[in-house]
Write an enzyme that holds these catalytic residues in place. Structure first.
Site, PDB file in Angstrom:
ATOM      1  N   GLY A  10       0.846  -1.206   0.000  1.00 19.05           N
ATOM      2  CA  GLY A  10       0.000   0.000   0.000  1.00 19.05           C
ATOM      3  C   GLY A  10       0.872   1.244   0.000  1.00 19.05           C
ATOM      4  O   GLY A  10       1.917   1.265   0.633  1.00 19.05           O
ATOM      5  N   ARG A  73       0.311  -4.747  -4.551  1.00 19.53           N
ATOM      6  CA  ARG A  73       0.447  -5.685  -3.433  1.00 19.53           C
ATOM      7  C   ARG A  73       0.818  -7.066  -3.987  1.00 19.53           C
ATOM      8  O   ARG A  73       0.155  -7.562  -4.891  1.00 19.53           O
ATOM      9  CB  ARG A  73      -0.863  -5.791  -2.660  1.00 19.53           C
ATOM     10  CG  ARG A  73      -1.128  -4.592  -1.780  1.00 19.53           C
ATOM     11  CD  ARG A  73      -2.114  -4.938  -0.692  1.00 19.53           C
ATOM     12  NE  ARG A  73      -2.487  -3.772   0.090  1.00 19.53           N
ATOM     13  CZ  ARG A  73      -1.777  -3.297   1.110  1.00 19.53           C
ATOM     14  NH1 ARG A  73      -0.646  -3.882   1.459  1.00 19.53           N
ATOM     15  NH2 ARG A  73      -2.188  -2.245   1.786  1.00 19.53           N
ATOM     16  N   ASP A 135       0.860   2.455   9.147  1.00 15.89           N
ATOM     17  CA  ASP A 135       0.442   1.683  10.331  1.00 15.89           C
ATOM     18  C   ASP A 135       1.455   1.751  11.487  1.00 15.89           C
ATOM     19  O   ASP A 135       1.111   1.473  12.626  1.00 15.89           O
ATOM     20  CB  ASP A 135       0.208   0.217   9.962  1.00 15.89           C
ATOM     21  CG  ASP A 135      -0.839   0.050   8.877  1.00 15.89           C
ATOM     22  OD1 ASP A 135      -1.678   0.956   8.718  1.00 15.89           O
ATOM     23  OD2 ASP A 135      -0.804  -0.985   8.173  1.00 15.89           O
ATOM     24  N   GLY A 178      -4.934   1.238  10.133  1.00 14.14           N
ATOM     25  CA  GLY A 178      -3.881   0.766  11.034  1.00 14.14           C
ATOM     26  C   GLY A 178      -3.684  -0.739  10.984  1.00 14.14           C
ATOM     27  O   GLY A 178      -2.844  -1.269  11.692  1.00 14.14           O
ATOM     28  N   GLU A 230      -9.401   0.244  12.847  1.00 14.00           N
ATOM     29  CA  GLU A 230     -10.119  -0.748  12.038  1.00 14.00           C
ATOM     30  C   GLU A 230      -9.954  -2.172  12.579  1.00 14.00           C
ATOM     31  O   GLU A 230     -10.806  -3.026  12.361  1.00 14.00           O
ATOM     32  CB  GLU A 230      -9.669  -0.683  10.578  1.00 14.00           C
ATOM     33  CG  GLU A 230      -8.191  -0.998  10.367  1.00 14.00           C
ATOM     34  CD  GLU A 230      -7.748  -0.877   8.914  1.00 14.00           C
ATOM     35  OE1 GLU A 230      -8.596  -0.871   8.020  1.00 14.00           O
ATOM     36  OE2 GLU A 230      -6.521  -0.800   8.687  1.00 14.00           O
TER      37      GLU A 230
HETATM   38  O1  F6P Z   1      -1.039  -0.964   5.495  1.00 12.37           O
HETATM   39  C1  F6P Z   1      -1.580   0.265   5.196  1.00 12.37           C
HETATM   40  C2  F6P Z   1      -3.065   0.166   5.051  1.00 12.37           C
HETATM   41  O2  F6P Z   1      -3.561   1.432   4.675  1.00 12.37           O
HETATM   42  C3  F6P Z   1      -3.786  -0.350   6.287  1.00 12.37           C
HETATM   43  O3  F6P Z   1      -3.935   0.614   7.284  1.00 12.37           O
HETATM   44  C4  F6P Z   1      -5.069  -0.834   5.674  1.00 12.37           C
HETATM   45  O4  F6P Z   1      -5.638  -1.845   6.462  1.00 12.37           O
HETATM   46  C5  F6P Z   1      -4.623  -1.384   4.355  1.00 12.37           C
HETATM   47  O5  F6P Z   1      -3.409  -0.745   4.047  1.00 12.37           O
HETATM   48  C6  F6P Z   1      -5.556  -1.176   3.204  1.00 12.37           C
HETATM   49  O6  F6P Z   1      -5.054  -1.909   2.134  1.00 12.37           O
HETATM   50  P1  F6P Z   1      -5.420  -1.723   0.605  1.00 12.37           P
HETATM   51  O7  F6P Z   1      -4.670  -0.539   0.102  1.00 12.37           O
HETATM   52  O8  F6P Z   1      -4.944  -2.967  -0.046  1.00 12.37           O
HETATM   53  O9  F6P Z   1      -6.898  -1.538   0.551  1.00 12.37           O
END
Ligand code: F6P
Length: 356
Positions: A10, A73, A135, A178, A230
């Site tokens: 992310g 990812r 995070d 987070g 969250e």
């Molecule tokens: O790891 C950073 C983060 O923003 C987390 O806080 C959140 O749970 C996750 O990535 C969201 O992931 P994605 O960008 O794959 O939706």
């Protein structure tokens, strides 16, 4: 020297200033260096998507959010099979690294990215790692870049909610990012003067939250701000299996904070309960000055490690210093908030409830 850089996982504020820091450091400390950008994280390395960058590419990006390299990812489970055998993806990355004659790979990422970085290092790739994530859960560094900027955004939301909550006399539940930890929620909660802070590290009881709402009403405050991470869960939710929790999440529209809103209303909240989810807003926009300094320092330190040919390390912020830490010492570990840590006690001393 030929160096490649990639950003994976992310995004967050600070990726660009960190790339700039590495590049500026390398152009000075390793004269004649060629820097290659890998497009789209590990996926770009799998597909050999590398391009030669120029010093100008790193100009004007100190303040820029996102990442000029793009990111994706790539879960660790797509890199290594059970039993430790490399997947074709991982093999492809190593083959492309070797074929292109790169001397070292600079990887900017969070915990998942770090696992793959360590795997690559163990398989002959010269890796230097920079800790990024809003995070703040990367073990071995006091802080990861992106965290300060995300706290600023989250605080901005909580501040804004404060005035409307007060005007209408409402309860606001604000769900913050987070992942599995509560760092953003804790810091933004304290920074904004939130009344209740709910984090994964301290399972809560909705009844305690309601008690706080009532106590504030009795004290004539008439509104309450609840900052919830969250990943936060009630004591009961914490006992559920992963499958049970997932089905609960499904019925709660994908977020446990919805349940808190419902539970507060069902249990007789004296005021309307509103839910706010700022989501990706927390990860977007410009990095704060503190993050820009951190990124620049981490980048410069990474360049130093490369110039000295010291690989397999993460650059980290420890106390007032930027240091290097062997990847093998930190990989696979999560930095959580200890429930009995001073910052939690201090927050309690301020009258903040953790719902426990
Ligand atoms: O790891 C950073 C983060 O923003 C987390 O806080 C959140 O749970 C996750 O990535 C969201 O992931 P994605 O960008 O794959 O939706």
């Amino acid at each position: 020297m030929k160096i490649a850089m990639l950003t994976s996982g992310g995004d967050c504020q600070g990726l660009n200033p960190a790339l700039r820091g590495v590049a500026k450091g390398l152009y000075r400390l390793a004269p004649g260096v060629e820097i290659y950008g890998v497009t789209g994280g590990y996926d770009g390395l799998v597909k050999n998507n590398l391009h030669l960058m120029k010093p100008e590419d790193f100009s004007g990006i100190l303040r820029q959010g996102g990442t000029i390299l793009g990111t994706t990812r790539q879960p660790f489970k797509t890199m290594v099979l059970e039993g430790g055998e490399l997947t074709s993806k991982a093999e492809q990355m190593i083959a492309n690294y070797q074929r292109s004659g790169i001397d070292a790979l600079v990887i900017l990422g969070g915990n998942g990215t770090q696992k793959t970085a360590n795997l690559l290092y163990e398989n002959g790739v010269n890796v230097v790692f920079l800790p990024k994530t809003i995070d703040n859960d990367i073990f071995g560094t006091d802080v990861s870049f992106g965290f300060d900027s995300a706290v600023a955004k989250a605080t901005d939301v909580l501040d804004a909610v404060h005035s409307t909550a007060e005007a209408h006399g409402r309860v606001f539940v604000v769900e913050l990012m987070g992942h599995k930890v509560g760092w953003i929620t804790l810091y933004a909660g304290i920074a904004s003067g939130s009344d209740v802070i709910l984090i994964p590290e301290i399972p809560y009881e909705p009844e305690r939250v309601l008690e706080e709402v009532n106590a504030r009403n009795m004290a004539g405050k008439g509104f309450t701000i609840v900052a919830i991470a969250e990943g936060a869960a009630t004591k009961d939710e914490r006992k559920l299996s992963k499958k049970q929790k997932n089905s609960l999440m499904d019925t709660a529209g994908g977020r446990l904070a919805n349940r808190l809103q419902e539970m507060l209303e069902e249990q007789g909240s004296p005021q309307e309960v509103k839910l706010v989810v700022p989501g990706y807003y927390q990860r977007g926009g410009e990095p704060t000055p503190t993050d820009r300094v951190l990124c620049s320092r981490l980048g410069a330190k990474a360049a130093e490690l490369i110039a000295e040919r010291r690989f397999g390390h993460m650059v980290a912020s420890v106390g007032a210093d930027i240091v290097s830490v062997p990847l093998k010492d930190v990989v696979g570990k999560l930095k959580v908030i200890e429930p009995d840590s001073p910052v939690i006690q201090e927050a309690r001393n301020l009258g903040i409830s953790f719902g426990d």
